[in-house]
Design an enzyme around this catalytic site. Structure first.
Site, short mmCIF file in Angstrom:
data_model
loop_
_atom_site.label_atom_id
_atom_site.label_comp_id
_atom_site.label_asym_id
_atom_site.label_seq_id
_atom_site.Cartn_x
_atom_site.Cartn_y
_atom_site.Cartn_z
N ASN A 99 0.82 -1.18 0.04
CA ASN A 99 0.00 0.17 -0.23
C ASN A 99 0.75 1.30 -0.01
O ASN A 99 0.30 2.32 -0.41
CB ASN A 99 -0.91 0.11 1.24
CG ASN A 99 -1.75 1.29 1.57
OD1 ASN A 99 -2.59 1.45 0.79
ND2 ASN A 99 -1.06 1.97 2.52
N TYR A 158 2.43 8.88 -12.26
CA TYR A 158 1.33 8.30 -11.24
C TYR A 158 0.74 7.41 -12.05
O TYR A 158 0.38 6.34 -11.63
CB TYR A 158 0.51 9.45 -10.41
CG TYR A 158 -0.33 8.82 -9.19
CD1 TYR A 158 0.47 8.38 -8.34
CD2 TYR A 158 -1.42 8.85 -9.45
CE1 TYR A 158 -0.39 7.98 -7.26
CE2 TYR A 158 -2.23 8.35 -8.47
CZ TYR A 158 -1.54 7.76 -7.52
OH TYR A 158 -2.61 7.33 -6.22
N THR A 192 -7.04 12.05 3.39
CA THR A 192 -6.22 11.50 4.78
C THR A 192 -5.86 12.90 4.89
O THR A 192 -5.99 13.85 4.53
CB THR A 192 -5.15 10.65 4.00
OG1 THR A 192 -4.30 11.47 3.01
CG2 THR A 192 -5.57 9.37 3.24
#
Ligand SMILES: NC(=O)c1ccc[n+]([C@@H]2O[C@H](COP(=O)([O-])OP(=O)(O)OC[C@H]3O[C@@H](n4cnc5c(N)ncnc54)[C@H](O)[C@@H]3O)[C@@H](O)[C@H]2O)c1
Length: 254
Positions: A99, A158, A192
């Site tokens: 992750n 990305y 987050t």
């Protein structure tokens, strides 16, 4: 919905005494995964580059059923990965959650980004398969909607890296024939600590309001998907990319 629910997934077949390595476990999605697994009785080896946040995680989960063993590991450095796995060589580990990842906003060349993201997941997975994969094992990769389900305004590396992560997970799912199963999740915008500032900007608030569910995701909403795919309850699910994005990639408004 801003308070994280204390999910316990032990009903999905996790057994006391089992263990999981979770990378990027100190924050966001990985932190929620560590919490669910520890509350489900799984011993969690929480690996992250951020030692202070690991310390806080260990304190928060001190009374969980599963033990939480934190270690500072940079999963973009092969030698650190090798050392970390060597140090748990005698331990039976059933689960791996790949992750950890640099923020999508990090400026990097495509080759560096792919090396860190795909190369890091690959080095972790190879070490796991080499010494730990048992009949009960399974692996989950955190990918992204970027590069897989939609094209975003991110640096070039990305989407390239996250598409690579998915291709690699599907390849392993077939090659390894389910021993272990390998699956991936594709989070959409998930708030987050790191993304909270940007998500609160008026342009983003307006953007998320147009999403089919009118909001972004929470880290535990991605973590529940990861822990389900990881669990014995998902025993015939192999090689999927599970979108966790509130249908935003289906909507022309998003
Ligand atoms: N938040 C989102 O909107 C979103 C969307 C799609 C995909 N993702 C993916 O989800 C995963 C988790 O991200 P998050 O949103 O929870 O972010 P986060 O920043 O909250 O957590 C990432 C964690 O990974 C750690 N980390 C970063 N590089 C590392 C390295 N080289 N070695 C070890 N640990 C490292 C960080 O210290 C941090 O604790 C990432 O792979 C990210 O690309 C996030």
């Amino acid at each position: 919905m801003t308070v994280e629910p204390a999910y316990d997934f032990s009903g999905l077949g996790f057994e006391p005494g089992q263990a999981a390595v979770v990378s990027g476990a100190a924050s966001g999605i990985g932190r929620s995964v560590a919490g669910i697994l520890a509350r489900s009785g799984v011993s969690v080896l929480a690996w992250d580059i951020n030692a202070d946040k690991l310390e806080a995680l260990a304190q928060d989960l001190a009374s969980a059923k599963g033990t939480v063993m934190c270690r500072r590991v940079d999963t973009s450095v092969d030698a650190e990965i090798d050392r970390a796995w060597q140090d748990v060589a005698g331990m039976e580990i059933q689960y791996l959650v790949n992750n950890a990842g640099p923020p999508s906003t990090t400026p990097m060349s495509v080759s560096d980004g792919v090396r860190q993201a795909v190369g890091g997941y690959a080095a972790m997975t190879e070490a796991f398969l080499g010494a730990h994969a048992t009949e009960a094992a399974s692996v989950v990769f955190t990918a992204s909607i970027a590069g897989n389900l939609r094209v975003d305004a991110t640096p070039d590396w990305y989407p390239a890296a996250k598409a690579g992560v998915v291709g690699y997970s599907r390849h392993l799912a077939v090659k390894l024939r389910g021993r272990p199963r390998v699956n991936a999740v594709a989070p959409g915008g998930t708030v987050t600590e790191r993304t909270a500032g940007a998500f609160a900007a008026p342009a983003n608030v307006e953007r998320f309001a147009k999403y089919p569910m009118g909001r972004h995701g929470q880290p535990w909403e991605v973590a529940t998907a990861i822990c389900y795919l990881l669990s014995p309850a998902a025993s015939f699910i192999n090689g999927v990319l599970l979108p966790v994005e509130g249908a935003s990639t289906w909507s022309s408004n998003s």
